[in-house]
Scaffold this motif. Structure first.
Motif, PDB file in Angstrom:
ATOM      1  N   LEU A  16      -8.193  10.852   1.028  1.00 33.22           N
ATOM      2  CA  LEU A  16      -7.596   9.625   0.491  1.00 33.22           C
ATOM      3  C   LEU A  16      -8.523   8.985  -0.541  1.00 33.22           C
ATOM      4  CD1 LEU A  16      -4.929   8.027   0.966  1.00 33.22           C
ATOM      5  CD2 LEU A  16      -6.326   6.345   2.181  1.00 33.22           C
ATOM      6  N   ARG A  17      -9.822   8.955  -0.229  1.00 36.54           N
ATOM      7  CA  ARG A  17     -10.769   8.352  -1.178  1.00 36.54           C
ATOM      8  C   ARG A  17     -10.825   9.142  -2.481  1.00 36.54           C
ATOM      9  NH1 ARG A  17     -16.017   9.208   0.911  1.00 36.54           N
ATOM     10  NH2 ARG A  17     -15.962  11.067  -0.371  1.00 36.54           N
ATOM     11  N   GLU A  18     -10.867  10.463  -2.369  1.00 40.05           N
ATOM     12  CA  GLU A  18     -10.958  11.278  -3.585  1.00 40.05           C
ATOM     13  C   GLU A  18      -9.687  11.165  -4.416  1.00 40.05           C
ATOM     14  OE1 GLU A  18     -14.250  14.546  -2.060  1.00 40.05           O
ATOM     15  OE2 GLU A  18     -12.141  15.173  -2.238  1.00 40.05           O
ATOM     16  N   LEU A  19      -8.553  11.085  -3.735  1.00 44.09           N
ATOM     17  CA  LEU A  19      -7.290  10.903  -4.446  1.00 44.09           C
ATOM     18  C   LEU A  19      -7.329   9.580  -5.217  1.00 44.09           C
ATOM     19  CD1 LEU A  19      -4.325  11.839  -4.909  1.00 44.09           C
ATOM     20  CD2 LEU A  19      -3.710  10.491  -2.880  1.00 44.09           C
ATOM     21  N   ARG A  20      -7.793   8.536  -4.544  1.00 48.59           N
ATOM     22  CA  ARG A  20      -7.896   7.233  -5.197  1.00 48.59           C
ATOM     23  C   ARG A  20      -8.816   7.299  -6.421  1.00 48.59           C
ATOM     24  NH1 ARG A  20     -10.656   2.311  -3.710  1.00 48.59           N
ATOM     25  NH2 ARG A  20     -12.386   3.687  -3.249  1.00 48.59           N
ATOM     26  N   GLU A  21      -9.960   7.971  -6.282  1.00 51.78           N
ATOM     27  CA  GLU A  21     -10.885   8.064  -7.426  1.00 51.78           C
ATOM     28  C   GLU A  21     -10.217   8.758  -8.605  1.00 51.78           C
ATOM     29  OE1 GLU A  21     -13.295   6.202  -7.264  1.00 51.78           O
ATOM     30  OE2 GLU A  21     -13.172   5.953  -5.092  1.00 51.78           O
ATOM     31  N   ARG A  22      -9.489   9.847  -8.296  1.00 56.40           N
ATOM     32  CA  ARG A  22      -8.812  10.595  -9.369  1.00 56.40           C
ATOM     33  C   ARG A  22      -7.747   9.754 -10.052  1.00 56.40           C
ATOM     34  NH1 ARG A  22      -8.698  14.824  -5.931  1.00 56.40           N
ATOM     35  NH2 ARG A  22      -6.485  14.645  -5.457  1.00 56.40           N
ATOM     36  N   LEU A  23      -6.980   9.003  -9.244  1.00 54.47           N
ATOM     37  CA  LEU A  23      -5.831   8.282  -9.790  1.00 54.47           C
ATOM     38  C   LEU A  23      -6.218   6.989 -10.483  1.00 54.47           C
ATOM     39  CD1 LEU A  23      -3.258   8.784  -6.901  1.00 54.47           C
ATOM     40  CD2 LEU A  23      -3.443  10.032  -9.066  1.00 54.47           C
ATOM     41  N   ARG A  24      -7.357   6.457 -10.098  1.00 52.63           N
ATOM     42  CA  ARG A  24      -7.774   5.160 -10.603  1.00 52.63           C
ATOM     43  C   ARG A  24      -7.819   5.127 -12.124  1.00 52.63           C
ATOM     44  NH1 ARG A  24     -12.958   2.579  -7.627  1.00 52.63           N
ATOM     45  NH2 ARG A  24     -11.951   0.741  -6.780  1.00 52.63           N
ATOM     46  N   GLN A  25      -8.368   6.209 -12.708  1.00 53.07           N
ATOM     47  CA  GLN A  25      -8.548   6.238 -14.158  1.00 53.07           C
ATOM     48  C   GLN A  25      -7.234   6.134 -14.911  1.00 53.07           C
ATOM     49  OE1 GLN A  25     -10.591   9.836 -13.567  1.00 53.07           O
ATOM     50  NE2 GLN A  25     -11.856   8.560 -12.222  1.00 53.07           N
TER      51      GLN A  25
ATOM     52  N   VAL B 279      -0.998  -1.744 -11.486  1.00 53.58           N
ATOM     53  CA  VAL B 279      -1.075  -1.029 -10.212  1.00 53.58           C
ATOM     54  C   VAL B 279      -2.538  -0.975  -9.773  1.00 53.58           C
ATOM     55  CG1 VAL B 279      -0.790   1.217  -9.074  1.00 53.58           C
ATOM     56  CG2 VAL B 279       1.030   0.317 -10.540  1.00 53.58           C
ATOM     57  N   GLY B 280      -2.863  -1.748  -8.746  1.00 58.20           N
ATOM     58  CA  GLY B 280      -4.240  -1.815  -8.264  1.00 58.20           C
ATOM     59  C   GLY B 280      -4.497  -0.726  -7.243  1.00 58.20           C
ATOM     60  N   LEU B 281      -5.647  -0.105  -7.348  1.00 60.28           N
ATOM     61  CA  LEU B 281      -5.995   0.908  -6.344  1.00 60.28           C
ATOM     62  C   LEU B 281      -7.346   0.578  -5.716  1.00 60.28           C
ATOM     63  CD1 LEU B 281      -4.844   4.319  -7.925  1.00 60.28           C
ATOM     64  CD2 LEU B 281      -3.716   2.953  -6.161  1.00 60.28           C
ATOM     65  N   GLU B 282      -7.598  -0.714  -5.554  1.00 62.74           N
ATOM     66  CA  GLU B 282      -8.882  -1.132  -4.980  1.00 62.74           C
ATOM     67  C   GLU B 282      -8.968  -0.821  -3.493  1.00 62.74           C
ATOM     68  OE1 GLU B 282     -11.113  -2.147  -7.113  1.00 62.74           O
ATOM     69  OE2 GLU B 282      -9.474  -1.766  -8.516  1.00 62.74           O
TER      70      GLU B 282
ATOM     71  N   ALA C 236       7.879  -0.876 -12.519  1.00 60.16           N
ATOM     72  CA  ALA C 236       9.252  -1.369 -12.703  1.00 60.16           C
ATOM     73  C   ALA C 236       9.612  -2.411 -11.650  1.00 60.16           C
ATOM     74  CB  ALA C 236      10.233  -0.195 -12.620  1.00 60.16           C
ATOM     75  N   PHE C 237       8.880  -2.415 -10.541  1.00 58.26           N
ATOM     76  CA  PHE C 237       9.222  -3.324  -9.433  1.00 58.26           C
ATOM     77  C   PHE C 237       8.245  -4.497  -9.428  1.00 58.26           C
ATOM     78  CE2 PHE C 237      10.292   1.086  -8.117  1.00 58.26           C
ATOM     79  CZ  PHE C 237      11.658   0.961  -8.288  1.00 58.26           C
ATOM     80  N   SER C 238       8.608  -5.549 -10.171  1.00 60.03           N
ATOM     81  CA  SER C 238       7.623  -6.590 -10.482  1.00 60.03           C
ATOM     82  C   SER C 238       7.273  -7.484  -9.299  1.00 60.03           C
ATOM     83  CB  SER C 238       8.128  -7.438 -11.651  1.00 60.03           C
ATOM     84  OG  SER C 238       9.360  -8.044 -11.304  1.00 60.03           O
ATOM     85  N   ALA C 239       8.056  -7.426  -8.220  1.00 64.42           N
ATOM     86  CA  ALA C 239       7.734  -8.255  -7.054  1.00 64.42           C
ATOM     87  C   ALA C 239       6.763  -7.549  -6.104  1.00 64.42           C
ATOM     88  CB  ALA C 239       9.001  -8.649  -6.306  1.00 64.42           C
ATOM     89  N   LEU C 240       6.475  -6.286  -6.380  1.00 62.99           N
ATOM     90  CA  LEU C 240       5.528  -5.536  -5.542  1.00 62.99           C
ATOM     91  C   LEU C 240       4.153  -5.569  -6.191  1.00 62.99           C
ATOM     92  CD1 LEU C 240       7.656  -2.338  -4.687  1.00 62.99           C
ATOM     93  CD2 LEU C 240       7.537  -4.520  -3.445  1.00 62.99           C
ATOM     94  N   ARG C 241       3.167  -6.060  -5.442  1.00 64.18           N
ATOM     95  CA  ARG C 241       1.781  -6.043  -5.939  1.00 64.18           C
ATOM     96  C   ARG C 241       1.061  -4.868  -5.288  1.00 64.18           C
ATOM     97  NH1 ARG C 241       1.530 -12.313  -4.952  1.00 64.18           N
ATOM     98  NH2 ARG C 241       1.304 -11.513  -2.843  1.00 64.18           N
ATOM     99  N   VAL C 242       0.879  -3.807  -6.037  1.00 59.04           N
ATOM    100  CA  VAL C 242       0.291  -2.592  -5.462  1.00 59.04           C
ATOM    101  C   VAL C 242      -1.215  -2.773  -5.299  1.00 59.04           C
ATOM    102  CG1 VAL C 242       0.089  -0.091  -5.671  1.00 59.04           C
ATOM    103  CG2 VAL C 242       2.098  -1.264  -6.603  1.00 59.04           C
ATOM    104  N   ARG C 243      -1.681  -2.653  -4.074  1.00 56.84           N
ATOM    105  CA  ARG C 243      -3.092  -2.910  -3.758  1.00 56.84           C
ATOM    106  C   ARG C 243      -3.915  -1.660  -3.540  1.00 56.84           C
ATOM    107  NH1 ARG C 243      -3.397  -7.751  -5.807  1.00 56.84           N
ATOM    108  NH2 ARG C 243      -2.676  -9.440  -4.471  1.00 56.84           N
ATOM    109  N   GLY C 244      -3.266  -0.576  -3.097  1.00 63.91           N
ATOM    110  CA  GLY C 244      -4.047   0.624  -2.823  1.00 63.91           C
ATOM    111  C   GLY C 244      -3.286   1.620  -1.991  1.00 63.91           C
TER     112      GLY C 244
ATOM    113  N   PHE D   1       0.868  -1.171   0.000  1.00 70.29           N
ATOM    114  CA  PHE D   1       0.000   0.000   0.000  1.00 70.29           C
ATOM    115  C   PHE D   1       0.908   1.224   0.000  1.00 70.29           C
ATOM    116  CE2 PHE D   1      -4.254  -1.617   1.555  1.00 70.29           C
ATOM    117  CZ  PHE D   1      -3.914  -2.959   1.563  1.00 70.29           C
ATOM    118  N   VAL D   2       0.523   2.232  -0.746  1.00 69.55           N
ATOM    119  CA  VAL D   2       1.290   3.476  -0.773  1.00 69.55           C
ATOM    120  C   VAL D   2       0.746   4.398   0.322  1.00 69.55           C
ATOM    121  CG1 VAL D   2       1.847   5.524  -2.138  1.00 69.55           C
ATOM    122  CG2 VAL D   2       1.817   3.246  -3.219  1.00 69.55           C
ATOM    123  N   GLN D   3       1.639   4.800   1.229  1.00 71.11           N
ATOM    124  CA  GLN D   3       1.182   5.652   2.334  1.00 71.11           C
ATOM    125  C   GLN D   3       1.135   7.115   1.904  1.00 71.11           C
ATOM    126  OE1 GLN D   3       3.239   5.261   6.087  1.00 71.11           O
ATOM    127  NE2 GLN D   3       1.949   6.790   7.082  1.00 71.11           N
ATOM    128  N   VAL D   4       0.007   7.747   2.213  1.00 70.91           N
ATOM    129  CA  VAL D   4      -0.214   9.140   1.838  1.00 70.91           C
ATOM    130  C   VAL D   4      -0.418   9.969   3.106  1.00 70.91           C
ATOM    131  CG1 VAL D   4      -1.656  10.719   0.486  1.00 70.91           C
ATOM    132  CG2 VAL D   4      -1.353   8.344  -0.287  1.00 70.91           C
TER     133      VAL D   4
END
Ligand SMILES: *Cc1c(COP(=O)(O)O)cnc(C)c1O
Length: 272
Positions: free
Chosen positions: A204-213, A219-222, A175-183, A147-150
C-alpha cells in the motif's frame, strides 16, 4: 535489527484475549495502552506519534459502551455497517461533537444514509458508489473525506480495488466534487505471521509513493489507513497514518472476523 522488530509486534493471535471494557476507567486505560503501543512503534522507526491517528472502531458494541468511550475522550468512531452506524448516530445525536467514520463496504442504495451522517468513508472502491455518494452529498450540502480501499492481500474475500486499478480510479475522482480524497486504505492478510502481513502494508505504501507523483489535482494521497488491533504496530512501521482499532479498546468481539469480511461465496457481513 529486523529480527528485533518482528519480535516486538503482536499479531492477530492476540484477538479474543482483550477483556471487555465496562467503565470509563477501562476505556481510558485501554486508550492509553494503545497510544503507548503507537508511540513505541513510532519510536522504533523514528516517526512522530502525532503523525498517527487512532480511529477507535466500535462496531457490534452497544450505545452504552460507545458513551463510555466518548466519556473517555473518543470523538470519532469507526463502524463497518451503515445501518448500525446510522442507528447509533441517531441515538447519540445529543453528543454534538461525536463524528462517524464508515470503514466497511458500501452499496449504492446506502449512499444516501452515509451522505447524511458520516464525516469519513474509508472503503471507496467503485465509481458507482462515488457517483451515488457525490450526488447525495450535493443534495445534503455536505462534503465527505474518503479513502480508496485497495486489496493488497490478493484474497478474493476482501473488498477493494486491485492495486493495478487504482491509478485509473483516482483519475476519475475529481469529477465528484463533494468527495475529499485523503488517501488509501487496506486490510492486511488475516494471518498471525508477520512475514505475510507486512508485505500488504508495504504494497500500500509503495503504491501510494508511485501514484503520488501523478495524482490528479485535488486528490490527496497523504493518508494510509492500515493496521488493526492485531497488527497496527507493523502498519505504523510501514507508514500508517491512521490505525483502526476495535478490540484493543472495546474488548474482544463475540463474532469471528469472517463475519465482517465476507468470503467470496457468502456475504454475511455486507449490508444487503
Ligand atoms: C473491525 C474492523 C477493524 C478493527 O479490528 P479490531 O480487530 O477490532 O481492531 C479495522 N478495520 C475494519 C475495516 C474493520 O471492519
Amino acid at each position: 535489527m529486523f529480527d528485533q522488530l518482528e519480535k516486538t509486534v503482536t499479531l492477530h493471535e492476540r484477538h479474543g484475549r482483550y477483556p471487555q471494557a465496562t467503565s470509563v476507567e477501562d476505556f481510558r486505560r485501554n486508550l492509553a495502552a494503545v497510544q503507548q503501543r503507537i508511540a513505541n512503534a513510532c519510536q522504533r522507526v523514528g516517526r512522530d506519534p502525532a503523525s498517527v491517528r487512532l480511529l477507535p472502531v466500535s462496531k457490534t458494541f452497544d450505545e452504552a459502551h460507545l458513551r463510555l468511550a466518548y466519556a473517555a475522550g473518543c470523538r470519532l468512531l469507526g463502524e463497518n455497517k451503515v445501518q448500525e452506524a446510522q442507528r447509533k448516530s441517531q441515538a447519540m445525536a445529543d453528543l454534538a461533537d461525536l463524528q462517524w467514520s464508515v470503514i466497511g463496504h458500501l452499496q449504492t442504495n446506502k449512499a444516501k444514509q452515509v451522505a447524511r451522517f458520516a464525516s469519513e468513508f474509508q472503503a471507496l472502491d467503485s465509481l458507482r458508489v462515488a457517483e451515488a455518494l457525490d450526488r447525495r452529498l450535493h443534495i445534503e450540502g455536505r462534503q465527505l473525506d474518503v479513502f480508496v480501499q485497495v486489496n493488497t492481500s490478493g484474497e478474493a474475500s476482501k473488498y477493494g480495488l486491485a492495486p493495478e486499478a487504482v491509478a485509473d480510479f483516482l483519475s476519475a475522482l475529481p469529477a465528484f466534487s463533494a468527495l475529499r480524497v485523503r488517501g488509501l486504505m487496506t486490510l492486511a492478510l488475516f494471518s498471525a505471521d508477520v512475514l505475510r502481513v507486512r508485505p500488504c502494508f508495504v504494497r500500500l505504501r509503495e503504491l501510494r509513493e508511485r501514484l503520488r507523483q501523478r495524482a490528479p489535482a485535488g486528490v490527496g494521497l497523504e493518508e494510509l489507513s492500515m493496521g488493526m488491533s492485531g497488527d497496527f504496530e507493523v502498519a505504523i512501521e510501514e507508514g500508517a497514518t491512521v490505525v483502526r482499532v476495535g478490540q484493543a479498546i472495546f474488548g474482544a468481539r463475540a463474532m469471528p472476523d469472517a463475519y465482517y469480511w465476507p468470503t467470496a461465496d457468502a456475504h454475511p457481513g455486507s449490508d444487503e
